[in-house]
Design a protein around this motif. Sequence first.
Motif, mmCIF file in Angstrom:
data_model
loop_
_atom_site.group_PDB
_atom_site.id
_atom_site.type_symbol
_atom_site.label_atom_id
_atom_site.label_comp_id
_atom_site.label_asym_id
_atom_site.label_seq_id
_atom_site.Cartn_x
_atom_site.Cartn_y
_atom_site.Cartn_z
ATOM 1 N N GLY A 219 34.976 55.016 60.432
ATOM 2 C CA GLY A 219 33.891 54.060 60.301
ATOM 3 C C GLY A 219 32.837 54.463 59.293
ATOM 4 N N LEU A 220 33.074 55.568 58.575
ATOM 5 C CA LEU A 220 32.157 56.014 57.533
ATOM 6 C C LEU A 220 32.789 55.782 56.175
ATOM 7 N N ARG A 221 32.054 56.035 55.135
ATOM 8 C CA ARG A 221 32.496 55.602 53.813
ATOM 9 C C ARG A 221 32.904 56.772 52.916
ATOM 10 N N ASP A 222 33.782 56.457 52.013
ATOM 11 C CA ASP A 222 34.093 57.275 50.848
ATOM 12 C C ASP A 222 34.441 58.718 51.199
ATOM 13 N N GLY A 223 33.598 59.694 50.794
ATOM 14 C CA GLY A 223 33.963 61.089 50.884
ATOM 15 C C GLY A 223 34.312 61.573 52.278
ATOM 16 N N HIS A 224 33.784 60.943 53.294
ATOM 17 C CA HIS A 224 34.076 61.369 54.665
ATOM 18 C C HIS A 224 35.548 61.185 55.002
ATOM 19 N N LEU A 225 36.180 60.254 54.338
ATOM 20 C CA LEU A 225 37.574 59.929 54.619
ATOM 21 C C LEU A 225 38.485 61.133 54.362
ATOM 22 N N ALA A 226 38.239 61.869 53.292
ATOM 23 C CA ALA A 226 39.064 63.039 52.960
ATOM 24 C C ALA A 226 38.966 64.092 54.052
ATOM 25 N N ARG A 227 37.796 64.226 54.665
ATOM 26 C CA ARG A 227 37.626 65.193 55.759
ATOM 27 C C ARG A 227 38.365 64.719 57.003
ATOM 28 N N SER A 228 38.269 63.429 57.306
ATOM 29 C CA SER A 228 38.921 62.909 58.511
ATOM 30 C C SER A 228 40.436 63.023 58.441
ATOM 31 N N LEU A 229 40.997 62.903 57.241
ATOM 32 C CA LEU A 229 42.446 63.038 57.098
ATOM 33 C C LEU A 229 42.940 64.397 57.577
ATOM 34 N N LYS A 230 42.083 65.395 57.519
ATOM 35 C CA LYS A 230 42.480 66.762 57.871
ATOM 36 C C LYS A 230 42.727 66.953 59.366
ATOM 37 N N VAL A 231 42.268 66.002 60.186
ATOM 38 C CA VAL A 231 42.436 66.177 61.633
ATOM 39 C C VAL A 231 43.556 65.301 62.204
ATOM 40 N N VAL A 232 44.265 64.564 61.335
ATOM 41 C CA VAL A 232 45.342 63.676 61.799
ATOM 42 C C VAL A 232 46.668 64.447 61.823
ATOM 43 N N LYS A 233 47.399 64.304 62.910
ATOM 44 C CA LYS A 233 48.718 64.910 63.017
ATOM 45 C C LYS A 233 49.667 64.327 61.976
ATOM 46 N N LYS A 234 50.637 65.096 61.551
ATOM 47 C CA LYS A 234 51.698 64.572 60.700
ATOM 48 C C LYS A 234 52.380 63.425 61.431
ATOM 49 N N GLY A 235 52.563 62.316 60.736
ATOM 50 C CA GLY A 235 53.131 61.122 61.356
ATOM 51 C C GLY A 235 52.098 60.221 61.997
ATOM 52 N N GLY A 236 50.809 60.652 61.957
ATOM 53 C CA GLY A 236 49.752 59.856 62.552
ATOM 54 C C GLY A 236 49.190 58.811 61.602
ATOM 55 N N ASN A 237 48.122 58.134 62.047
ATOM 56 C CA ASN A 237 47.538 57.019 61.301
ATOM 57 C C ASN A 237 46.047 57.209 61.090
ATOM 58 N N LEU A 238 45.565 56.723 59.946
ATOM 59 C CA LEU A 238 44.132 56.632 59.706
ATOM 60 C C LEU A 238 43.822 55.225 59.205
ATOM 61 N N LEU A 239 42.952 54.539 59.926
ATOM 62 C CA LEU A 239 42.465 53.218 59.534
ATOM 63 C C LEU A 239 41.083 53.385 58.920
ATOM 64 N N SER A 240 40.945 53.025 57.660
ATOM 65 C CA SER A 240 39.649 53.023 56.990
ATOM 66 C C SER A 240 39.030 51.636 57.109
ATOM 67 N N LEU A 241 37.857 51.561 57.714
ATOM 68 C CA LEU A 241 37.225 50.262 57.925
ATOM 69 C C LEU A 241 36.501 49.742 56.692
ATOM 70 N N TRP A 242 36.159 50.635 55.738
ATOM 71 C CA TRP A 242 35.314 50.215 54.627
ATOM 72 C C TRP A 242 35.883 50.533 53.260
ATOM 73 N N SER A 243 36.699 51.568 53.145
ATOM 74 C CA SER A 243 37.136 52.039 51.826
ATOM 75 C C SER A 243 38.597 51.716 51.570
ATOM 76 N N GLN A 244 38.876 51.138 50.419
ATOM 77 C CA GLN A 244 40.252 50.853 50.024
ATOM 78 C C GLN A 244 41.022 52.160 49.863
ATOM 79 N N ILE A 245 42.262 52.183 50.291
ATOM 80 C CA ILE A 245 43.091 53.388 50.249
ATOM 81 C C ILE A 245 44.090 53.333 49.089
#
Length: 320
Positions: A219-245
């Motif tokens: 639910g945060l923008r831009d640079g925070h997304l790279a940090r959040s990716l680090k906590v997702v298991k392999k095979g998991g999902n990340l939904l970005s609510l604001w930033s295009q992927i």
Amino acid sequence: MKSIILNAHGGVDQLQLREVPIPVANADEVLIKVHAISINPTDIYARQNVALNYIFNGEEPRILGWDIAGEITGLGRGVENFKLGDRVFGLLNFPTHTKPGHAKGYAEYVIARVKDISLIPESVSYDEAAAAALAALTIWQPLKKVPIQKGNRVFITGAGGGVGHFAVQIAKHFGAYVITLASGSKRDFILSLGADEFIDYQTVDFLNALEPVDYVIEGLRDGHLARSLKVVKKGGNLLSLWSQIEGTSWQKQASDLGIHAFYNAVESSGKDLAEIAKLLEKGAVKPHISKRFHLNEIGKAHEAMETNHATGKIIVNPNY
């Protein structure tokens, strides 16, 4: 009728209260007496940025607002599934990155396409319904495409905001174990929504406190997304609510980590809102409204949204 006109892009001083004619419903449209308007970040961006002028489709006067709830007072040709007096809510004619969408919701009356609205359950107020339109759809629509599975560990950032507090409740509805990130002042509120864990970003680095998760709702923008990716298991999902992927460094980072990361643009849909209405009716989600304003206080409502620290939703009522 009274309406708020956007005189020019810029500050809240460009929002002006004026008298304009009550619009007339055409085929497959209804006229709604507006009882509640929900304020969203999109309203702020559209007011401030001349690059978003395309959303008004060259029409004058320019009137912001897409998220409304009210009572049907007029029917256009061919309307069969709604009647005069129906209580309805909707995200009306919402624009995309390339397509205009001038809903003109900051007014005492508004025209809505029947495909954009749904009935409000008897137990739900106008304020609650308006609060649950765009914000709840922003979570509901992508989770229909990439569902949360029962028992998933789900990490939600910005969990105390307008969209975030719906994300917590909807994730719990799907049977997730929910871990949340927000400022410490929102701890009790977020835990009251059903969250299982709370992390105060002001005092704790979540990268040092969080075991890997199955799903992140970012639910945060831009640079925070790279940090959040680090906590997702392999095979998991990340939904970005604001930033295009797509086409970004985040897409490559996710691919390298074996994670499905995606962005979803919310769309107007009465069909999806009918599903939200069922969640509201049975209490699976409960909108939290932190502030209410009158139509002539629209500038104050925008300023409250611009702090980026609002808890839950901000509502404007044209008729009190």
